[in-house]
Design a protein around this motif. Structure first.
Motif, PDB file in Angstrom:
ATOM      1  N   ARG A   1       0.742  -1.145  -0.101  1.00 13.77           N
ATOM      2  CA  ARG A   1       0.066  -0.058  -0.124  1.00 13.77           C
ATOM      3  C   ARG A   1       0.841   1.350   0.069  1.00 13.77           C
ATOM      4  O   ARG A   1       0.416   2.232  -0.619  1.00 13.77           O
TER       5      ARG A   1
ATOM      6  N   HIS B   1      -5.821   3.461  -2.455  1.00 17.44           N
ATOM      7  CA  HIS B   1      -6.435   3.500  -1.251  1.00 17.44           C
ATOM      8  C   HIS B   1      -7.722   3.765  -1.483  1.00 17.44           C
ATOM      9  O   HIS B   1      -8.271   5.017  -1.839  1.00 17.44           O
TER      10      HIS B   1
ATOM     11  N   GLY C   1      -4.786  -1.625  -1.192  1.00 16.59           N
ATOM     12  CA  GLY C   1      -5.570  -0.884  -0.191  1.00 16.59           C
ATOM     13  C   GLY C   1      -6.995  -0.555  -0.671  1.00 16.59           C
ATOM     14  O   GLY C   1      -7.802   0.289  -0.287  1.00 16.59           O
TER      15      GLY C   1
END
Length: 401
Positions: A180, A187, A228
């Motif tokens: 991530r 994300h 993410g």
């Protein structure tokens, strides 16, 4: 990804044996691992076990300083890129929540500024105790992350929530943490993936299907979650475990997959349709088993709904990605699908080329964009191919989607 440093804090519970397996998996994944053990953890497994697995010194005593030039608990706290407490007992959670530092584990934890992940392991009633819950909430407020325990049979004989997450899941969590950091644009993206075959029923014992294993779609879902994204995986019948951090919606038929994809399409940012959906299904199904009769039989087939074309008609700002499994005229067929189904990108592969067909662990792709660009993905594992595909999708984030 550069080699990262994992500080594994092991506290006293029967799940210590899982921590030993986790240490081995982390080393195999090319992490540096240092282990700190509480006195109660050493009642279950000796430090020598972790020393052999981590290939490094195991820290057990605040007052034992192997290097007089350094203070051990400060040195290893500064060394860590990530701290993982596994198993985390109710005792260590309580100590950490109240800032108690009375042994090597707790002094190191208070000295560390690295991200901390906690994998609880305890009896179901201990896990549900208000004090434990309050302590966990306190630690979450400090910014610590928790890896939820599993439900099932516990060592004490109870059934319930409290089993430490499996080493494979903890390894996935660690991998996701670092991946991530390299892919911040993913994300919070809502990703919808379809995978696997469908089964079209003839009678209670027979159905039409195809050779899809679901491995490519599952690899894509896992890779997106690792970056993410919030991933929903609509899967036909396969023999694969759900990827960590992915919401699984199992379906069987093309109609069920259509309904699930249609229901979740509106809330998705990116849709990747990797499933091999049946183009036809029996027009009539039988509630009882069809018996053998002399001579041949004919089964009339009817078209199923074209899921990808339907989604293409409905799309607004979604990035829509399809797959084209072809045996001939690959580029022509793939580009026709891009245009006719309003796709942003399609991943095409030859199902007759060695290493690139159904059921295997490898794939070779050619990625075709709606604007005419194309990117080759040489033969590689399906997990690596999934990463290449996501890399190809990422530039579309800034192109009006």
């Amino acid at each position: 990804m550069a080699k990262k440093n994992i500080l594994l804090c092991v506290t006293g519970g029967i799940a210590v044996f899982k921590a030993a397996a986790l240490t081995s998996k982390l080393i195999q994944e090319n992490y540096n691992v240092k282990v700190v053990m509480s006195s109660s953890a050493r009642e279950f497994v000796t430090p020598l076990t972790f020393q052999a697995l981590s290939r490094d010194h195991v820290y057990v005593d605040t007052f034992t300083e192997p290097n007089p030039a350094k203070i051990a608990h400060i040195d290893i706290a500064d060394w860590a890129d990530l701290v993982l407490i596994a198993p985390a007992t109710a005792n260590i959670i309580g100590k950490l929540a109240h800032g108690i530092a009375d042994d090597m584990v707790t002094t190191t934890l208070l000295a560390s500024t690295a991200p901390v992940m906690i994998a609880p392991a305890m009896n179901v009633h201990m896990y549900d105790h208000p004090a434990v819950k309050k302590n966990m909430e306190t630690l979450k407020g400090f910014g610590y992350d928790f890896v939820e325990p599993d439900e099932g049979y516990l060592a004490c004989g109870y059934e319930g929530k409290g089993r430490m997450a499996e080493p494979e899941d903890l390894l996935a969590v660690v991998n996701h943490h670092f991946i991530r950091q390299s892919h911040p644009n993913w994300h919070g993206k809502r990703v919808l993936v379809t995978a696997g075959p469908t089964q079209e029923v003839i009678d209670p014992v027979r159905f039409f299907s195809n050779r899809s294993s679901g491995k490519m779609g599952y690899a894509i879902a896992e890779a997106a979650a690792a970056r993410g994204a919030e991933v929903t995986l609509i899967s036909g019948p396969v023999s694969l475990d759900p990827p960590h951090g992915v919401r699984l919606l199992p379906v069987t038929s093309a109609e069920e997959m259509y309904n699930a994809a249609d229901a979740h399409f509106g809330s998705a940012d990116i849709v990747i349709k990797a499933a091999a959906v049946a183009d036809y299904r029996p027009k009539d199904t039988h509630s009882q088993k069809m018996k053998k009769t002399p001579g041949d039989i004919q089964i009339e087939m009817e078209r199923t709904k074209d899921i990808l074309k339907s989604l293409g008609r409905k799309k607004t700002k979604q990035i829509l990605v399809g797959f084209a499994a072809e045996s001939e005229n690959i580029e022509e067929n793939a580009r026709n699908k891009v245009e006719s189904k309003r796709l942003d990108l399609i991943a095409a592969n030859s199902i007759v080329k060695e290493g690139s067909g159904f059921q295997g662990d490898t794939n070779e792709l050619m990625l075709y964009y709606a604007d005419g660009r194309k990117i080759p993905v040489p033969l590689t594992t399906k997990h690596e191919a999934a990463g290449h595909l996501l890399n190809a999708i990422e530039p579309l984030f800034s192109e009006g989607h």
